[in-house]
Scaffold this active site. Sequence first.
Site, mmCIF file in Angstrom:
data_model
loop_
_atom_site.group_PDB
_atom_site.id
_atom_site.type_symbol
_atom_site.label_atom_id
_atom_site.label_comp_id
_atom_site.label_asym_id
_atom_site.label_seq_id
_atom_site.Cartn_x
_atom_site.Cartn_y
_atom_site.Cartn_z
ATOM 1 N N ARG A 235 2.426 11.589 -67.091
ATOM 2 C CA ARG A 235 2.151 10.323 -66.959
ATOM 3 C C ARG A 235 3.044 9.347 -67.772
ATOM 4 O O ARG A 235 3.617 9.998 -68.403
ATOM 5 C CB ARG A 235 0.528 9.952 -67.101
ATOM 6 N N HIS A 236 3.269 8.214 -66.783
ATOM 7 C CA HIS A 236 4.171 7.133 -67.695
ATOM 8 C C HIS A 236 3.496 6.595 -68.918
ATOM 9 O O HIS A 236 2.379 6.334 -68.728
ATOM 10 C CB HIS A 236 4.685 6.270 -66.512
#
Length: 389
Positions: A235-236
């Site tokens: 995930r960012h």
Amino acid sequence: MTHHSAVPTDAPLSGITIVDLTRVLAGPFCTQMLADLGARVIKVEQPGQGDDARQIGPFVDGQSAYFMSVNRNKESIALDLKAPADRQVFEALLEGADVLVENFRPGTMEKLGYDWEMLHRRYPRLVFTSVSGFGQTGPYRTLPAYDMVVQAMSGIMSVTGAPDGVPARVGVSIGDMGAGLYAVIGTQSALLKRERSGLGERVDVAMLDCQVALLENPIARYSASGQVPGPIGSRHPSMTPFDVFKAADGWFVIAAGSDAVFQRLCPLLELPALLEDPRFASNAARCEHHQALKTLLEARLASASRAHWCDLLTRNGIPTGEYNTVPEIMAHPQVKARGMLTSVSTADGTILTVAGNPVRVGSHGATVRSQPPLLDQDRAAILAELGNR
């Protein structure tokens, strides 16, 4: 057998000659990129064994696939830089060269008598590019380095992998390849500067420096927040939902990089209630509650195939993409349309598919003009050419 006559004159680096002392990956990746763009690259190898990569598997017809993937479009001559006769040949090559590239440990070129001061005096137009683990200066300058060493030291490894996993390296040799790419940029910058000054420059690229340069986001994040970045899976760190999600039959990515995209995403997934939930009201709130949001999204995504979701979201302007394995991306129509796979062949004619060159300049797309050379295969042609100069 000379290859350089085959360089198309419209190739961006046509007319540039590079003497290449590099071996293994970072240096050869740099010089292959320059060769693909039209430079003539004369690879100078150790007599007897040649580039160390020639001994690294897997092997096809007795030739190293590792070597073949980063040494197309080059000529090869074996020279012992400690033997007077071979030094003479090497110096004659430098007379006609624009660039010398090497990736020995710092101090090696000085020991051989080819330090920058001497080279610059004798060949004032020569650009001298060095790729090393830690650079030509600093307390670590003489230490050896491999990709794994700089991935670990630089902090890249500390932000790669799953939150509760053991340290993981990036799945490609980003330490070597990052340095090779930065060395291309440095070399081309020095050649541009020479257009104005008439003089060559020293280009000093360190693998560790390049990994630190690639840490742009973690360094800025730590500096801004004081929180130590760690591995967070895919995930960012500062946008949500921006991750890999599981559909009924496999993984795919949703990259909702703004509130506007999130507001379009929820109705498409028939999850309007998410827009009313205060936990997901802003990007900052979604980042805080990323796990809860992922659980709710995946419960819905499990009801259909990834092809269904990719198609629906793509048609509606939501950035998405399937998660591909290596064989899947090699068969992908976009990769084929862009010519991003190319083939080289062994001396016995076996074809090996390798990654192509992504840089297109005008109408010039990089092509394989000559196969990865056998050790010393161009000696006779190069010596004949030097004799006729």
